[in-house]
Design a protein around this motif. Structure first.
Motif, PDB file in Angstrom:
ATOM      1  N   TRP A   1      -7.029   0.771   5.864  1.00  0.00           N
ATOM      2  CA  TRP A   1      -6.915  -0.612   6.322  1.00  0.00           C
ATOM      3  C   TRP A   1      -7.373  -0.877   7.740  1.00  0.00           C
ATOM      4  O   TRP A   1      -7.556  -2.040   8.119  1.00  0.00           O
ATOM      5  CB  TRP A   1      -5.460  -1.080   6.171  1.00  0.00           C
ATOM      6  N   HIS A   2      -7.542   0.126   8.577  1.00  0.00           N
ATOM      7  CA  HIS A   2      -7.964  -0.171   9.957  1.00  0.00           C
ATOM      8  C   HIS A   2      -9.398  -0.692   9.950  1.00  0.00           C
ATOM      9  O   HIS A   2     -10.248  -0.205   9.189  1.00  0.00           O
ATOM     10  CB  HIS A   2      -7.852   1.081  10.828  1.00  0.00           C
ATOM     11  N   SER A   3      -9.662  -1.660  10.815  1.00  0.00           N
ATOM     12  CA  SER A   3     -10.976  -2.318  10.809  1.00  0.00           C
ATOM     13  C   SER A   3     -12.110  -1.351  11.112  1.00  0.00           C
ATOM     14  O   SER A   3     -13.246  -1.558  10.661  1.00  0.00           O
ATOM     15  CB  SER A   3     -10.987  -3.483  11.805  1.00  0.00           C
TER      16      SER A   3
ATOM     17  N   ALA B   1      -2.671  -6.103  12.287  1.00  0.00           N
ATOM     18  CA  ALA B   1      -2.574  -4.929  11.421  1.00  0.00           C
ATOM     19  C   ALA B   1      -3.124  -3.693  12.127  1.00  0.00           C
ATOM     20  O   ALA B   1      -2.537  -2.601  12.057  1.00  0.00           O
ATOM     21  CB  ALA B   1      -3.318  -5.183  10.116  1.00  0.00           C
TER      22      ALA B   1
ATOM     23  N   LEU C   1      -0.538  -7.697   4.444  1.00  0.00           N
ATOM     24  CA  LEU C   1      -1.392  -7.450   3.283  1.00  0.00           C
ATOM     25  C   LEU C   1      -1.039  -8.398   2.132  1.00  0.00           C
ATOM     26  O   LEU C   1      -1.917  -8.870   1.412  1.00  0.00           O
ATOM     27  CB  LEU C   1      -1.255  -5.995   2.831  1.00  0.00           C
TER      28      LEU C   1
ATOM     29  N   PHE D   1     -11.576  -5.318   5.252  1.00  0.00           N
ATOM     30  CA  PHE D   1     -10.392  -5.989   5.798  1.00  0.00           C
ATOM     31  C   PHE D   1     -10.345  -5.832   7.313  1.00  0.00           C
ATOM     32  O   PHE D   1     -10.564  -4.739   7.846  1.00  0.00           O
ATOM     33  CB  PHE D   1      -9.128  -5.391   5.172  1.00  0.00           C
TER      34      PHE D   1
ATOM     35  N   THR E   1       0.795  -1.218   0.000  1.00  0.00           N
ATOM     36  CA  THR E   1       0.000   0.000   0.000  1.00  0.00           C
ATOM     37  C   THR E   1       0.831   1.274   0.000  1.00  0.00           C
ATOM     38  O   THR E   1       0.307   2.346  -0.254  1.00  0.00           O
ATOM     39  CB  THR E   1      -0.948  -0.014   1.223  1.00  0.00           C
TER      40      THR E   1
ATOM     41  N   ASN F   1     -12.171   1.683   4.110  1.00  0.00           N
ATOM     42  CA  ASN F   1     -11.887   0.240   4.117  1.00  0.00           C
ATOM     43  C   ASN F   1     -13.119  -0.489   3.591  1.00  0.00           C
ATOM     44  O   ASN F   1     -13.761  -1.266   4.292  1.00  0.00           O
ATOM     45  CB  ASN F   1     -11.534  -0.200   5.542  1.00  0.00           C
TER      46      ASN F   1
ATOM     47  N   PRO G   1      -1.644   4.485   6.724  1.00  0.00           N
ATOM     48  CA  PRO G   1      -2.597   3.563   6.089  1.00  0.00           C
ATOM     49  C   PRO G   1      -3.873   3.320   6.879  1.00  0.00           C
ATOM     50  O   PRO G   1      -4.743   2.562   6.433  1.00  0.00           O
ATOM     51  CB  PRO G   1      -1.783   2.276   5.953  1.00  0.00           C
TER      52      PRO G   1
END
Length: 585
Positions: free
Chosen positions: A491-493, A511, A538, A506, A375, A502, A487
């Motif tokens: 990408w964080h939940s 992560a 990733l 993911f 990423t 996101n 990121p």
């Protein structure tokens, strides 16, 4: 690769979406100066928006970024930069609105960059933060208090003064959970308050240190409270009639045709060289090139095909300069992990191994692209170069699918599992031949592996609506990024909820912890170690099939001078035209 129109602003802080092959630049990739922005798919040229250092004074482009410039340089007339003339450029998609908080696509950012201003901006050469609306700023030793002092005389284009009341209103608006700006709000979640010290001084208080507080607070675009303070912010009428403090105002917006910006006659800052900027909405690459060669455009991003085979004649190179360079951007196929077909990482890896990216790079993009695996921007230390792309290996991919339980139990030619057939829809932006080519190649390969895939081209606004509503199976998109990427947004939940970035859903506990720790890590070397581990995760999980960082390819009419190739691309705000070459009043 689709043409590289130019996209502005990605540099400061967020990540924005772009078409997969961006032809301009935040939902790419950036755009609010510090965020990641989404783009369509093929890279468009993202023109840096910082005020930057002094402009190149000759017609020949200076190269500070390792990019390439071809064709003869524009005639060197000498003398000082002149005021006047228009810059007519292409946009390959039309944005939904021009609200800098609720829009997350790079096309809106490309326009808003000229209408709105923030407290600070990036220096084009060093990428450091420098003054814009704020003349000075202070950071407390514990990095929890940030104090900004505005320049005297700042005002909006309607003549009203810009004060710290507007700064506080802007911050409070972003933090309002009813405002549709989760892609921005995550960057300010540890900023607890904005306090007005006096009419020119404002103070932000933070609960935790964050290495990008100065970037995100500095890149906060300031909206007039007297305009946006009444009514529903998400559907405000000024979302299509923006009022800001920048050097340009919206003159008119002809839906489906063009957006026209004119010089702000009451601008408080340095007068811009170009008096009018026209963004022609031309969806297809072919007609766009025809418009360029006919003199109806001054600049546009080129596709790889156009760069290699259609723009090398003496006539073309006598009229235009061509520039190529890499920008912080990548494209990908995003797998909606909420769908049963894509919930297993082994299946996602198998899908990646069914796509021959080397062949696509060489035959569709003429080698003008780099295959990516993560990423971060491939040309930064945050990108772990030791990680190699999953190979194109159909036989191994079929084994992975079978091991994951996807077999053709009823001999109908399509794999299935637990009563669900492995069929899905891949959405792409319309009017993108490259994406259709990639989609078709992938479709045929998947069919041989027992997977049914259909392609659905969508108009850009509809495309984004499908993504935000999570009403899609898979998509081809791109991200534009700032130089100091965080990121977390992508990408964080927690960003999987609502309309967060996101959108593939993911979720990985390690992560999440890495990204949370990195936010409070001021030592870049330590952050690099954390991001390398995130890169490994990733790569293993394959929430995206990472595709390419395509080379940005740009053609500009030779009458424009002052084109400097900075580390993140040229800044069209520095361009100017000698009086004897000016075409428009």
């Amino acid at each position: 690769m689709a043409g590289a129109e130019f996209i502005v602003r990605e540099i400061p802080g967020e990540i924005r979406v772009l078409e997969a092959f961006m032809q301009d630049s935040r939902r790419i990739v950036t755009v609010n100066r510090g965020v990641v922005a989404l783009v369509l798919v093929l890279p468009a040229v993202l023109f840096a928006a910082g005020c930057g250092g002094p402009a190149q004074q000759s017609g020949q482009a200076a190269n500070l970024a390792g990019g390439d410039a071809t064709s003869a340089a524009a005639p060197d007339t000498g003398g000082e930069p002149a005021f006047g003339d228009w810059l007519i450029t292409r946009m390959s998609a039309e944005t939904e609105n021009l609200n800098p908080y609720t829009s997350s696509d790079a096309y809106a950012s490309r326009i808003n960059e000229f209408i709105f201003e923030s407290l600070l901006e990036r220096d084009n050469r060093t990428l450091d933060m420098i003054p814009e609306l704020a003349e000075t700023w202070e950071i407390s030793e514990d990095k929890l208090t940030y104090t900004f002092t505005l320049y005297e005389g700042t005002r909006f284009s309607d003549g009203q003064p810009l004060t710290t009341e507007d700064v506080k209103f802007s911050f409070d608006t972003i933090m309002n959970p009813k405002v549709d700006a989760p892609h921005l709000r995550n960057y300010y979640k540890d900023v607890t308050a904005c306090e007005i010290v006096d009419a020119r001084t404002v103070r932000f208080l933070c609960s935790k240190p964050y290495f990008r507080h100065i970037v995100m607070l500095g890149s906060l675009e300031i909206l007039p409270k007297h305009v946006y303070g009444a009514g529903d912010f998400n559907t405000h009428p000024n979302n299509r009639n923006p009022i800001g403090s920048g050097p340009y105002i919206l003159e008119k917006w002809d839906p489906g045709q063009q957006i026209v910006l004119a010089e702000n006659p009451g601008y408080w800052g340095k007068r811009p060289y170009i008096s009018k900027r026209i963004f022609k909405i031309i969806l297809s690459d072919g007609p766009a090139l025809q418009a360029l060669t006919a003199g109806q455009l001054d600049s546009m991003g080129l596709t790889s095909e156009q760069w290699v085979r259609q723009t090398n004649s003496e006539r073309f190179t006598g009229q235009f300069n061509k520039f190529s360079f890499y920008q912080p951007y990548y494209n990908y196929i995003g797998w909606n992990s909420r769908r049963p077909q894509f919930s297993d990482k082994m299946v996602r890896r198998a899908l990646t191994m069914l796509l021959n990216r080397e062949d696509i790079r060489d035959k569709i993009f003429h080698g003008l692209a780099i295959i990516v695996t993560g990423t971060s921007f491939v040309d930064t230390p945050e990108y772990k170069k030791e990680i190699k792309p999953w190979p194109y290996d159909p036989e191994q991919a079929k084994k992975l699918l079978t091991e994951a339980g996807w077999t053709d139990s009823d001999s109908d030619g399509v794999r299935d599992k637990d009563g669900t057939a492995f069929r899905f829809e891949l959405i792409i932006k319309n009017d993108s031949p490259e994406m259709e080519q990639i989609g078709t190649i992938f479709q045929n390969e998947l069919k041989r592996a027992g997977i049914g895939m259909s392609l659905r081209p969508l108009e850009w606004a509809t495309f984004l609506q499908q993504i935000d509503a999570r009403k899609y199976d898979a998509c081809i998109l791109g991200w534009s990024m700032p130089p100091d990427i965080d990121p977390y947004q992508v990408w964080h939940s927690t960003m999987a909820e609502g309309t967060g970035s996101n959108f593939v859903g993911f979720s990985n506990a390690e992560a999440d912890q890495i990204m949370e720790t990195a936010r409070q890590t001021f030592d870049r070397e330590e952050r690099i170690k954390l991001y390398h581990r995130l890169h490994e995760i990733l790569h293993e999980e394959q929430p995206y099939t990472f595709l390419f960082c395509n080379k940005s390819l740009l053609a500009v009419d030779k009458r424009f001078h002052g084109i400097v190739m900075y580390p993140f691309g040229p800044d069209s705000r520095e361009w100017w035209v000698p009086e004897e070459l000016q075409r428009y009043p």
